[in-house]
Write a protein that holds these residues in place. Structure first.
Motif, PDB file in Angstrom:
ATOM      1  N   LEU A   1       0.853  -1.164   0.000  1.00  0.00           N
ATOM      2  CA  LEU A   1       0.000   0.000   0.000  1.00  0.00           C
ATOM      3  C   LEU A   1       0.900   1.228   0.000  1.00  0.00           C
ATOM      4  O   LEU A   1       1.710   1.400   0.909  1.00  0.00           O
ATOM      5  N   SER A   2       0.757   2.040  -1.023  1.00  0.00           N
ATOM      6  CA  SER A   2       1.576   3.237  -1.116  1.00  0.00           C
ATOM      7  C   SER A   2       0.689   4.453  -0.878  1.00  0.00           C
ATOM      8  O   SER A   2      -0.344   4.615  -1.538  1.00  0.00           O
ATOM      9  N   VAL A   3       1.054   5.286   0.084  1.00  0.00           N
ATOM     10  CA  VAL A   3       0.241   6.463   0.419  1.00  0.00           C
ATOM     11  C   VAL A   3       1.136   7.692   0.513  1.00  0.00           C
ATOM     12  O   VAL A   3       2.339   7.588   0.745  1.00  0.00           O
TER      13      VAL A   3
ATOM     14  N   LEU B   1       2.924  -4.369   3.105  1.00  0.00           N
ATOM     15  CA  LEU B   1       3.967  -3.354   3.176  1.00  0.00           C
ATOM     16  C   LEU B   1       3.335  -1.980   2.983  1.00  0.00           C
ATOM     17  O   LEU B   1       2.690  -1.724   1.966  1.00  0.00           O
ATOM     18  N   LEU B   2       3.491  -1.116   3.959  1.00  0.00           N
ATOM     19  CA  LEU B   2       3.003   0.264   3.854  1.00  0.00           C
ATOM     20  C   LEU B   2       4.190   1.149   3.488  1.00  0.00           C
ATOM     21  O   LEU B   2       5.170   1.213   4.238  1.00  0.00           O
ATOM     22  N   ALA B   3       4.092   1.792   2.336  1.00  0.00           N
ATOM     23  CA  ALA B   3       5.157   2.693   1.878  1.00  0.00           C
ATOM     24  C   ALA B   3       4.605   4.109   1.885  1.00  0.00           C
ATOM     25  O   ALA B   3       3.614   4.391   1.212  1.00  0.00           O
ATOM     26  N   VAL B   4       5.208   4.965   2.676  1.00  0.00           N
ATOM     27  CA  VAL B   4       4.736   6.338   2.798  1.00  0.00           C
ATOM     28  C   VAL B   4       5.618   7.243   1.951  1.00  0.00           C
ATOM     29  O   VAL B   4       6.832   7.317   2.161  1.00  0.00           O
ATOM     30  N   GLN B   5       5.000   7.904   0.999  1.00  0.00           N
ATOM     31  CA  GLN B   5       5.729   8.801   0.086  1.00  0.00           C
ATOM     32  C   GLN B   5       5.729  10.218   0.659  1.00  0.00           C
ATOM     33  O   GLN B   5       4.684  10.736   1.026  1.00  0.00           O
ATOM     34  N   PRO B   6       6.900  10.849   0.717  1.00  0.00           N
ATOM     35  CA  PRO B   6       6.972  12.200   1.292  1.00  0.00           C
ATOM     36  C   PRO B   6       6.325  13.246   0.387  1.00  0.00           C
ATOM     37  O   PRO B   6       6.151  13.021  -0.801  1.00  0.00           O
TER      38      PRO B   6
END
Lengths: 110, 113
Positions: free
Chosen positions: A11-13, A105-110
């Motif tokens: 999950l990309s947020v 997998l949680l990927a946090v985009q700046p």
């Protein structure tokens, strides 16, 4: 043999957005559910738990929802931060051992 | 202590050698659990203890795996005659009661060559 490059559901947020991670559990007799966060090289870290007599439980920036009818659990993270980037696992328990789901997998985009 | 402690952090064994892992649960916790994590994803339950008594050993490959939790000693998980497929991270967890939050240790990474 061992796989090269494990592919986890991802999950990309964007930073600041809300995240929702979903989990389907298998045992209708399970009455205790828990979410863990696992960072690379570390052990699972408790986030929040819920018992089957509840549908919703809130913590600091996190909410767990339990739908026993369809055997579904979700974790909501408000205002996701870069430090939230990790693999998240749900787990269920009918006795006392935990049965873990597949991680997300949680990927946090700046 | 206030955290679950596991030793060693890393362990390398040749196939057929013995491996022994240790876990010190949080003081006051009466339940200890061992889990195996393969490929950074799947967790498999191995065994649990209530104090020094085996509570549930349904996940243990009994031919080669054994575990103990003796009074006043760290708990241990021993693998006799390790196989390549035993390569994994082994986590210990402890809890106050049977269906309470389980606190995990940092794990022991076992590599079997």
């Amino acid at each position: 043999g061992e796989s090269v490059g494990l592919h986890l559901p991802t999950l990309s947020v964007q930073e600041g957005d809300n995240s929702i991670i979903n989990c389907a559990y298998s045992n209708s007799a399970s009455d205790y559910f828990i979410w863990y966060k696992q960072e690379s090289g570390k052990g699972p870290q408790f986030i929040i738990d819920i018992r089957s007599n509840m549908d919703k439980r809130q913590g600091q920036r996190v909410t767990v929802l339990l739908n026993k009818t369809v055997k579904h659990l979700s974790l909501q993270i408000a205002a996701t931060q870069p430090g939230d980037s990790a693999v998240y696992f749900c787990a269920e328990s009918a006795t006392n051992k935990l049965i873990f789901g597949t991680g997300t997998l949680l990927a946090v985009q700046p | 202590g206030e955290e679950v402690a596991q030793t060693p952090k890393h362990l390398v064994r040749g196939e057929g050698q013995k491996a022994k892992l240790y876990c010190a649960p949080i003081k006051g916790h009466s339940y200890v659990f061992w889990y195996q994590q393969v490929l950074k994803n799947e967790f498999k339950f191995l065994i649990s203890f209530q104090n020094e008594n085996v509570f549930d050993e349904t996940g243990m490959p009994k031919e080669r795996f054994s575990a103990k939790c003796l009074p006043n000693s760290p708990c241990s998980l021993e693998i006799q005659a390790t196989k390549l497929e035993d390569s994994a991270v082994y986590f210990c967890a402890s809890s106050l009661g049977g269906k309470y939050e389980q606190f995990f240790g940092p794990g022991t990474r076992l590599t079997v060559l």
